[in-house]
Design a protein around this motif. Sequence first.
Motif, PDB file in Angstrom:
ATOM      1  N   GLN A   1       6.091   0.565   2.372  1.00 30.21           N
ATOM      2  CA  GLN A   1       6.611  -0.204   1.231  1.00 30.21           C
ATOM      3  C   GLN A   1       7.197   0.738   0.185  1.00 30.21           C
ATOM      4  O   GLN A   1       6.621   1.783  -0.115  1.00 30.21           O
ATOM      5  CB  GLN A   1       5.490  -1.027   0.592  1.00 30.21           C
TER       6      GLN A   1
ATOM      7  N   LYS B   1       1.252  -1.091   3.989  1.00 30.30           N
ATOM      8  CA  LYS B   1       0.509  -2.349   3.973  1.00 30.30           C
ATOM      9  C   LYS B   1       1.164  -3.322   4.936  1.00 30.30           C
ATOM     10  O   LYS B   1       2.384  -3.379   5.025  1.00 30.30           O
ATOM     11  CB  LYS B   1       0.481  -2.933   2.549  1.00 30.30           C
ATOM     12  N   PHE B   2       0.336  -4.101   5.600  1.00 25.15           N
ATOM     13  CA  PHE B   2       0.796  -5.095   6.576  1.00 25.15           C
ATOM     14  C   PHE B   2       1.650  -4.459   7.675  1.00 25.15           C
ATOM     15  O   PHE B   2       2.623  -5.036   8.147  1.00 25.15           O
ATOM     16  CB  PHE B   2       1.559  -6.237   5.901  1.00 25.15           C
TER      17      PHE B   2
ATOM     18  N   ASP C   1      -2.505 -11.476   0.698  1.00 24.25           N
ATOM     19  CA  ASP C   1      -1.278 -12.128   1.168  1.00 24.25           C
ATOM     20  C   ASP C   1       0.024 -11.491   0.719  1.00 24.25           C
ATOM     21  O   ASP C   1       1.089 -11.927   1.161  1.00 24.25           O
ATOM     22  CB  ASP C   1      -1.261 -13.591   0.700  1.00 24.25           C
ATOM     23  N   THR C   2      -0.015 -10.508  -0.183  1.00 22.84           N
ATOM     24  CA  THR C   2       1.232  -9.961  -0.717  1.00 22.84           C
ATOM     25  C   THR C   2       1.200  -8.434  -0.758  1.00 22.84           C
ATOM     26  O   THR C   2       0.155  -7.820  -0.568  1.00 22.84           O
ATOM     27  CB  THR C   2       1.493 -10.473  -2.160  1.00 22.84           C
ATOM     28  N   VAL C   3       2.339  -7.856  -1.062  1.00 19.40           N
ATOM     29  CA  VAL C   3       2.422  -6.417  -1.299  1.00 19.40           C
ATOM     30  C   VAL C   3       2.567  -6.124  -2.799  1.00 19.40           C
ATOM     31  O   VAL C   3       2.951  -5.038  -3.190  1.00 19.40           O
ATOM     32  CB  VAL C   3       3.569  -5.764  -0.492  1.00 19.40           C
TER      33      VAL C   3
END
Length: 163
Positions: A153, A148-149, A25-27
Amino acid sequence: MVFVRKAEEKDIHEMTAIYNQAVADTVATFDLKPHTLEQRKEWFSRYQDRYPLIVAEKDGRVAGYCSLSPFRDKEAYMDTVELSIYISPEFQGAGIGKKLMQAILGEAKNRQFHVVIGGITGGNEASVRLHERFGFEFVGNFKQVGFKFGEWQDVHFYQLILN
């Protein structure tokens, strides 16, 4: 009441769940796949001699954990460590990060580390505030180093010189 203590083998399952939530759910981590319990047992085995791994326990549950790891494997870096901190979503904003940070920095001083490095993915303002509260200074930005996602990043690096 929150208790901070040395991580124990019995904590691996809960630490794995916290980490895998961050993966999904996160980076906060650039891992893209959840870790198995076996992977986390191997990870756990690398701590406690020179490098501490601690947990914050609340109501009998692991609310978060924090570790110091080698920054690089070259000998001249032996007194520089990288900090990692993960908090369960249900305990975020409850002061767990502050308690873990106080404890891990105490461990860093006791073990006579010289510099603590924190790598924070761009946009994680809560982590930036936590690090700055403890005297970490921004020292650089690695642009677009993780994908990511569906987005590139950045990672912002903070450091604290202990002695």
